[in-house]
Design a protein around this motif. Structure first.
Motif, PDB file in Angstrom:
ATOM      1  N   LEU A 102       7.662   3.032  -2.551  1.00 40.66           N
ATOM      2  CA  LEU A 102       6.890   1.818  -2.300  1.00 40.66           C
ATOM      3  C   LEU A 102       6.248   1.857  -0.916  1.00 40.66           C
ATOM      4  CD1 LEU A 102       6.078  -1.091  -3.113  1.00 40.66           C
ATOM      5  CD2 LEU A 102       8.249  -1.863  -2.121  1.00 40.66           C
ATOM      6  N   PHE A 103       7.024   2.269   0.077  1.00 39.71           N
ATOM      7  CA  PHE A 103       6.504   2.368   1.441  1.00 39.71           C
ATOM      8  C   PHE A 103       5.364   3.381   1.510  1.00 39.71           C
ATOM      9  CE2 PHE A 103       6.575   4.561   5.561  1.00 39.71           C
ATOM     10  CZ  PHE A 103       6.366   3.497   6.435  1.00 39.71           C
ATOM     11  N   TYR A 104       5.541   4.527   0.889  1.00 34.12           N
ATOM     12  CA  TYR A 104       4.511   5.569   0.945  1.00 34.12           C
ATOM     13  C   TYR A 104       3.220   5.097   0.284  1.00 34.12           C
ATOM     14  CZ  TYR A 104       2.324  10.163   0.668  1.00 34.12           C
ATOM     15  OH  TYR A 104       1.453  11.219   0.818  1.00 34.12           O
ATOM     16  N   ALA A 105       3.364   4.413  -0.860  1.00 38.48           N
ATOM     17  CA  ALA A 105       2.172   3.941  -1.560  1.00 38.48           C
ATOM     18  C   ALA A 105       1.417   2.904  -0.740  1.00 38.48           C
ATOM     19  CB  ALA A 105       2.574   3.351  -2.913  1.00 38.48           C
ATOM     20  N   ARG A 106       2.162   1.976  -0.125  1.00 38.87           N
ATOM     21  CA  ARG A 106       1.511   0.874   0.586  1.00 38.87           C
ATOM     22  C   ARG A 106       0.952   1.300   1.941  1.00 38.87           C
ATOM     23  NH1 ARG A 106       4.874  -4.685   0.048  1.00 38.87           N
ATOM     24  NH2 ARG A 106       3.071  -5.300   1.284  1.00 38.87           N
ATOM     25  N   VAL A 107       1.678   2.160   2.641  1.00 43.11           N
ATOM     26  CA  VAL A 107       1.314   2.483   4.018  1.00 43.11           C
ATOM     27  C   VAL A 107       0.409   3.709   4.109  1.00 43.11           C
ATOM     28  CG1 VAL A 107       2.223   3.109   6.300  1.00 43.11           C
ATOM     29  CG2 VAL A 107       3.414   1.420   4.888  1.00 43.11           C
ATOM     30  N   PRO A 111      -4.188   3.220   1.712  1.00 37.16           N
ATOM     31  CA  PRO A 111      -5.232   3.324   2.754  1.00 37.16           C
ATOM     32  C   PRO A 111      -6.045   4.616   2.674  1.00 37.16           C
ATOM     33  CG  PRO A 111      -3.190   2.505   3.706  1.00 37.16           C
ATOM     34  CD  PRO A 111      -2.866   2.953   2.307  1.00 37.16           C
ATOM     35  N   TRP A 112      -5.386   5.741   2.382  1.00 43.90           N
ATOM     36  CA  TRP A 112      -6.119   7.006   2.297  1.00 43.90           C
ATOM     37  C   TRP A 112      -7.151   6.980   1.173  1.00 43.90           C
ATOM     38  CZ3 TRP A 112      -1.206  10.573   2.702  1.00 43.90           C
ATOM     39  CH2 TRP A 112      -0.842  10.684   4.042  1.00 43.90           C
ATOM     40  N   LEU A 113      -6.724   6.475   0.001  1.00 41.11           N
ATOM     41  CA  LEU A 113      -7.597   6.508  -1.161  1.00 41.11           C
ATOM     42  C   LEU A 113      -8.602   5.365  -1.179  1.00 41.11           C
ATOM     43  CD1 LEU A 113      -4.966   7.344  -3.933  1.00 41.11           C
ATOM     44  CD2 LEU A 113      -6.588   8.908  -2.853  1.00 41.11           C
ATOM     45  N   GLY A 114      -8.320   4.309  -0.424  1.00 42.98           N
ATOM     46  CA  GLY A 114      -9.151   3.114  -0.515  1.00 42.98           C
ATOM     47  C   GLY A 114     -10.079   2.884   0.641  1.00 42.98           C
ATOM     48  N   TRP A 132      -2.879  -3.879  -1.136  1.00 40.03           N
ATOM     49  CA  TRP A 132      -1.695  -4.115  -1.953  1.00 40.03           C
ATOM     50  C   TRP A 132      -1.556  -5.598  -2.282  1.00 40.03           C
ATOM     51  CZ3 TRP A 132       1.167  -0.529  -4.267  1.00 40.03           C
ATOM     52  CH2 TRP A 132       2.369  -0.920  -4.865  1.00 40.03           C
ATOM     53  N   PRO A 133      -1.166  -5.940  -3.529  1.00 40.30           N
ATOM     54  CA  PRO A 133      -0.805  -5.051  -4.640  1.00 40.30           C
ATOM     55  C   PRO A 133      -2.023  -4.571  -5.415  1.00 40.30           C
ATOM     56  CG  PRO A 133      -0.448  -7.324  -5.266  1.00 40.30           C
ATOM     57  CD  PRO A 133      -0.876  -7.354  -3.825  1.00 40.30           C
ATOM     58  N   THR A 134      -1.969  -3.324  -5.829  1.00 37.75           N
ATOM     59  CA  THR A 134      -3.048  -2.740  -6.595  1.00 37.75           C
ATOM     60  C   THR A 134      -2.477  -1.764  -7.610  1.00 37.75           C
ATOM     61  OG1 THR A 134      -5.065  -1.386  -6.473  1.00 37.75           O
ATOM     62  CG2 THR A 134      -3.342  -0.917  -4.891  1.00 37.75           C
ATOM     63  N   ALA A 135      -3.185  -1.609  -8.714  1.00 37.58           N
ATOM     64  CA  ALA A 135      -2.776  -0.630  -9.710  1.00 37.58           C
ATOM     65  C   ALA A 135      -3.230   0.776  -9.324  1.00 37.58           C
ATOM     66  CB  ALA A 135      -3.339  -0.994 -11.081  1.00 37.58           C
TER      67      ALA A 135
END
Length: 286
Positions: A102-107, A111-114, A132-135
């Motif tokens: 969860l931390f890796y996805a949010r932090v 950000p890298w992909l978006g 966040w939250p995003t699919a």
């Protein structure tokens, strides 16, 4: 008669692991098959669950019989405490892996992909802005809503915190040999645990049908159900364990000086409480 001072009880060879391994394997494999749409998933899960439950009941029966017959001494008690501490540590690592995802996805990932890092995002999902939250960037057209903290998760938080209070009350009562208070405290804790599970089941139905939040709703949906679902399983296991302890208290298996079975179940339940607080903050609240 209890073991002589300074001696150590060596348990006899147990046949139950031979049944437990295939039971848990069938349960896990059946769940995997079910998630992938296989027809044999549910029958495998049911068979594995039945074998695992029978193995657990029979193995626990042997341990309880050894305990009430006086075969365990202070040295064995220390071993049990060390074993339970390591078990809870392994559970900390288990949930730590999912909180880490969860931390890796949010932090990092989002950000890298978006658009947070133009040097990266322009080659993958150019001009996509995510928060966040995003699919995830590949599922922006999904029509779903995120699960907020109000009202069901907040109510469940209060229920679980209250169950920790009733269990602590029962713990103090058993140290003072107030058996009736122990029974009441444990019964309330089990009831609150089952109430928590019932509300969470309703929450899942609401999320699935009304919010269109599913396990395949990208990174948010998968993490939501994995984190809260595994915690829900732990609540059910903890409630069943406390129910067994309640039966043992009624039968008079524990005393003010000898009640590690109670303490082990209490450690597990308080761990479940702490994990839920983390889930409430990081999954529902922020």
């Amino acid at each position: 008669m209890s073991q002589a001072e300074g001696s150590y009880y060596i348990p006899h060879d147990s046949r139950w692991p031979v049944f437990g391994i295939p039971g848990m394997t069938l349960l896990a494999a059946g769940f995997s098959v079910y998630l992938n749409g296989g027809d044999w998933g549910v029958p495998m899960m049911v068979l594995g669950a039945v074998i695992t439950v029978i193995m657990t009941v029979m193995w626990f029966r042997d341990v309880v019989n050894e305990s009430v017959s006086g075969k365990y001494n202070a040295q064995v008690d220390i071993s049990f405490r060390q074993g339970m501490a390591w078990f809870i540590f392994s559970e900390v690592m288990f949930f730590g892996a999912f909180f880490g995802a969860l931390f890796y996805a949010r932090v990092f990932s989002i950000p890298w992909l978006g658009g947070g890092d133009p040097a990266t995002s322009q080659y993958l999902w150019d001009s996509v802005v995510l928060s966040w939250p995003t699919a995830g960037p590949g599922m922006l057209d999904l029509d779903y809503q995120a699960m907020g903290a109000w009202a069901l998760p907040t109510i469940n938080t209060l229920i679980l915190l209250t169950s920790g209070v009733t269990l602590t009350w029962a713990h103090h009562a058993i140290k003072e040999n107030h058996r009736q208070k122990v029974i009441i405290g444990l019964a309330l804790t089990v009831a609150l645990g089952l109430l928590f599970s019932s509300i969470q089941a309703y929450e899942y139905v609401y999320a699935w049908e009304d919010l269109n939040l599913r396990m395949d709703t990208g990174i948010y949906g998968s993490l939501f159900y994995m984190l809260t679902g595994f915690h829900g399983v732990h609540v059910i296991v903890g409630a069943l364990t406390l129910f067994v302890i309640l039966i043992r208290v009624i039968k008079g298996h524990f005393t003010a000086d000898d009640h590690f079975g109670f303490e082990a179940a209490a450690w597990y339940w308080h761990f479940v409480d702490v994990v839920w607080l983390g889930l409430f903050v990081f999954v529902y609240l922020i």
